[in-house]
Motif scaffolding. Structure first.
Motif, short mmCIF file in Angstrom:
data_model
loop_
_atom_site.label_atom_id
_atom_site.label_comp_id
_atom_site.label_asym_id
_atom_site.label_seq_id
_atom_site.Cartn_x
_atom_site.Cartn_y
_atom_site.Cartn_z
N PRO A 236 0.81 -1.22 0.00
CA PRO A 236 0.00 0.00 0.00
C PRO A 236 0.85 1.27 0.00
CG PRO A 236 -0.91 -1.59 1.54
CD PRO A 236 0.43 -2.13 1.11
N ALA A 237 2.04 1.20 0.60
CA ALA A 237 2.94 2.36 0.59
C ALA A 237 3.43 2.65 -0.82
CB ALA A 237 4.12 2.13 1.52
N TRP A 238 3.74 1.60 -1.58
CA TRP A 238 4.24 1.81 -2.93
C TRP A 238 3.11 2.19 -3.89
CZ3 TRP A 238 8.55 2.81 -1.38
CH2 TRP A 238 9.24 2.02 -0.46
N LEU A 239 1.90 1.74 -3.59
CA LEU A 239 0.74 2.27 -4.31
C LEU A 239 0.59 3.76 -3.99
CD1 LEU A 239 -1.80 1.92 -6.05
CD2 LEU A 239 -3.00 1.12 -3.98
N GLY A 240 0.80 4.10 -2.72
CA GLY A 240 0.76 5.51 -2.33
C GLY A 240 1.80 6.35 -3.04
N GLU A 241 2.98 5.77 -3.28
CA GLU A 241 4.03 6.50 -4.01
C GLU A 241 3.54 6.97 -5.37
OE1 GLU A 241 8.08 6.72 -3.74
OE2 GLU A 241 6.94 7.51 -2.05
N VAL A 242 2.93 6.08 -6.13
CA VAL A 242 2.52 6.47 -7.47
C VAL A 242 1.26 7.33 -7.45
CG1 VAL A 242 1.21 4.35 -7.94
CG2 VAL A 242 2.20 5.64 -9.84
N VAL A 243 0.35 7.09 -6.50
CA VAL A 243 -0.84 7.94 -6.39
C VAL A 243 -0.45 9.36 -6.00
CG1 VAL A 243 -2.93 8.37 -5.03
CG2 VAL A 243 -2.50 6.09 -5.94
N VAL A 244 0.34 9.50 -4.94
CA VAL A 244 0.71 10.83 -4.45
C VAL A 244 1.61 11.55 -5.45
CG1 VAL A 244 1.99 12.08 -2.66
CG2 VAL A 244 0.39 10.26 -2.02
N HIS A 245 2.64 10.88 -5.93
CA HIS A 245 3.54 11.55 -6.87
C HIS A 245 2.85 11.82 -8.21
CE1 HIS A 245 6.91 11.78 -4.30
NE2 HIS A 245 7.19 10.48 -4.28
N GLY A 246 1.91 10.95 -8.58
CA GLY A 246 1.15 11.23 -9.80
C GLY A 246 0.39 12.54 -9.69
N GLU A 247 -0.22 12.79 -8.52
CA GLU A 247 -0.94 14.04 -8.32
C GLU A 247 0.01 15.21 -8.07
OE1 GLU A 247 -4.06 14.23 -9.16
OE2 GLU A 247 -3.82 12.09 -9.60
N ASP A 248 1.21 14.92 -7.52
CA ASP A 248 2.25 15.95 -7.42
C ASP A 248 2.55 16.53 -8.80
OD1 ASP A 248 2.63 15.73 -4.69
OD2 ASP A 248 4.33 14.37 -4.86
N ILE A 249 2.42 15.71 -9.80
CA ILE A 249 2.67 16.12 -11.18
C ILE A 249 1.43 16.74 -11.81
CG2 ILE A 249 3.07 15.19 -13.51
CD1 ILE A 249 4.98 13.15 -12.18
N VAL B 200 -7.00 4.92 -4.29
CA VAL B 200 -6.81 6.00 -3.32
C VAL B 200 -7.35 5.61 -1.95
CG1 VAL B 200 -7.12 8.46 -2.90
CG2 VAL B 200 -7.02 7.64 -5.24
N THR B 201 -8.47 4.89 -1.92
CA THR B 201 -9.02 4.42 -0.65
C THR B 201 -8.04 3.51 0.07
OG1 THR B 201 -11.28 4.61 -1.49
CG2 THR B 201 -10.94 3.19 0.42
N GLU B 202 -7.41 2.62 -0.67
CA GLU B 202 -6.40 1.72 -0.08
C GLU B 202 -5.26 2.52 0.53
OE1 GLU B 202 -5.08 -1.93 1.08
OE2 GLU B 202 -6.83 -1.71 -0.22
N VAL B 203 -4.82 3.55 -0.18
CA VAL B 203 -3.73 4.38 0.32
C VAL B 203 -4.16 5.16 1.56
CG1 VAL B 203 -2.17 6.28 -0.23
CG2 VAL B 203 -2.68 4.56 -1.96
N ALA B 204 -5.36 5.72 1.52
CA ALA B 204 -5.86 6.49 2.67
C ALA B 204 -5.91 5.62 3.92
CB ALA B 204 -7.24 7.06 2.36
N ARG B 205 -6.37 4.40 3.77
CA ARG B 205 -6.45 3.49 4.92
C ARG B 205 -5.06 3.16 5.47
NH1 ARG B 205 -11.13 -0.22 2.01
NH2 ARG B 205 -12.92 0.98 2.80
N PHE B 206 -4.11 2.98 4.58
CA PHE B 206 -2.73 2.73 5.02
C PHE B 206 -2.16 3.97 5.72
CE2 PHE B 206 1.88 2.73 4.32
CZ PHE B 206 2.22 1.49 4.85
N PHE B 207 -2.43 5.14 5.17
CA PHE B 207 -1.86 6.37 5.72
C PHE B 207 -2.34 6.64 7.14
CE2 PHE B 207 -0.59 9.07 1.74
CZ PHE B 207 0.42 8.17 1.47
N VAL B 208 -3.60 6.37 7.44
CA VAL B 208 -4.08 6.64 8.81
C VAL B 208 -3.61 5.58 9.79
CG1 VAL B 208 -6.08 7.96 8.02
CG2 VAL B 208 -6.33 5.50 8.43
N ALA B 209 -3.17 4.45 9.27
CA ALA B 209 -2.75 3.34 10.14
C ALA B 209 -1.27 3.38 10.47
CB ALA B 209 -3.09 2.00 9.48
#
Length: 207
Positions: free
Chosen positions: A105-118, A133-142
Motif C-alpha cells: 500500500p505504501a508503494w501504491l501511495g508512491e505512485v498515487v501521491v507523486h502522480g498528483e504531485d505532477i 486512493v481508498t487503499e492508500v488512505a487506509r494505510f496512511f491513517v494506520a
C-alpha cells in the motif's frame, strides 16, 4: 498482494499516458514534491520500481542514512538525458514487481501521491481510481511510513465525500478521498478542497 500489484501497475500506466503529450516546458514544471520538477519526480518513481530491499539498504547506508541524498542519487541514476528518455525508462518499469519492502500500500501511495504531485501543477485532471486512493488512505491513517500521515490524522475524524473511506474520531475533516490522502501526505495545495472544523488542525500539521 496480486490485487495491490495490479493497482500499482494500473496507476503507473495511467500516469505514463498522461505524461506522453507534455511539452519541454511542462517537464521542467515544479511539482508539489519539494523542489523536484516533473522530470525528477518521474525518475524518482522509476528508481522506486527498480530497487529491491538489499540494494535499498546498501544505498541508504552509503548515503549515511540521509534519505534526501539517497533519493537524489537514485533519481539521477534513472533520469534520462531528455524528458522522452525519462518517460521511456518509466514505461519500462510500469509492470515491475520490485520494491524495497513488502508494504505494497505504501508503494501504491508512491505512485498515487507523486502522480498528483505532477498532475495538479500542470492542470491535468486526477485519474487515480477511487479503489486505489481508498487503499492508500487506509494505510496512511494506520501507519507513518514514507510520510507522517498517521500523526497528521491523529485525533481527527476523516470522511470521504466520494467513497467509503472514513476513519478516526474528533474534529471533522471532509473532502474527496484524494484530497484527504494528499493532505495526509503533507500537500498543502489540497487543503482548500477540504471542509470541517478539523481542517485547521490538519493544516498546522503539514510539513
Amino acid at each position: 498482494m496480486r490485487d495491490l500489484w495490479a493497482a500499482i501497475h494500473a496507476e503507473r500506466a495511467a500516469l505514463a499516458d498522461d505524461l506522453a503529450g507534455l511539452s519541454e516546458q511542462q517537464w521542467r514544471q515544479q511539482s508539489l514534491c519539494g523542489e523536484w520538477t516533473v522530470d525528477e519526480v518521474v525518475a524518482h518513481l522509476t528508481a522506486g520500481a527498480s530497487i529491491g530491499s538489499l540494494r535499498w539498504i546498501r544505498s541508504i547506508v552509503g548515503a549515511r542514512f540521509d534519505a534526501d541524498r539517497h533519493n537524489r542519487r537514485r533519481l539521477e541514476e534513472h533520469r534520462g538525458a531528455t524528458p522522452p528518455e525519462t518517460l521511456d525508462r518509466f514505461r519500462q518499469v510500469v509492470t515491475s514487481t520490485t520494491a524495497a519492502s513488502k508494504h505494497l500500500p505504501a508503494w501504491l501511495g508512491e505512485v498515487v501521491v507523486h502522480g498528483e504531485d505532477i498532475r495538479k501543477p500542470l492542470g491535468l485532471p486526477p485519474s487515480a481510481r477511487i479503489e486505489s486512493v481508498t487503499e492508500v488512505a487506509r494505510f496512511f491513517v494506520a501507519r507513518d511510513f514514507t510520510v507522517n500521515s498517521r500523526k497528521a490524522a491523529r485525533g481527527l475524524r476523516l470522511e470521504a465525500t466520494d467513497g467509503p473511506f472514513a476513519s478516526g474520531s474528533g474534529p471533522l475533516v471532509t473532502g474527496t478521498t484524494l484530497a484527504i490522502t494528499m493532505a495526509l501526505a503533507g500537500r498543502r495545495a489540497y487543503h482548500p478542497e477540504l471542509t470541517g472544523p478539523g481542517v485547521e488542525i490538519l493544516q498546522a500539521r503539514a510539513v
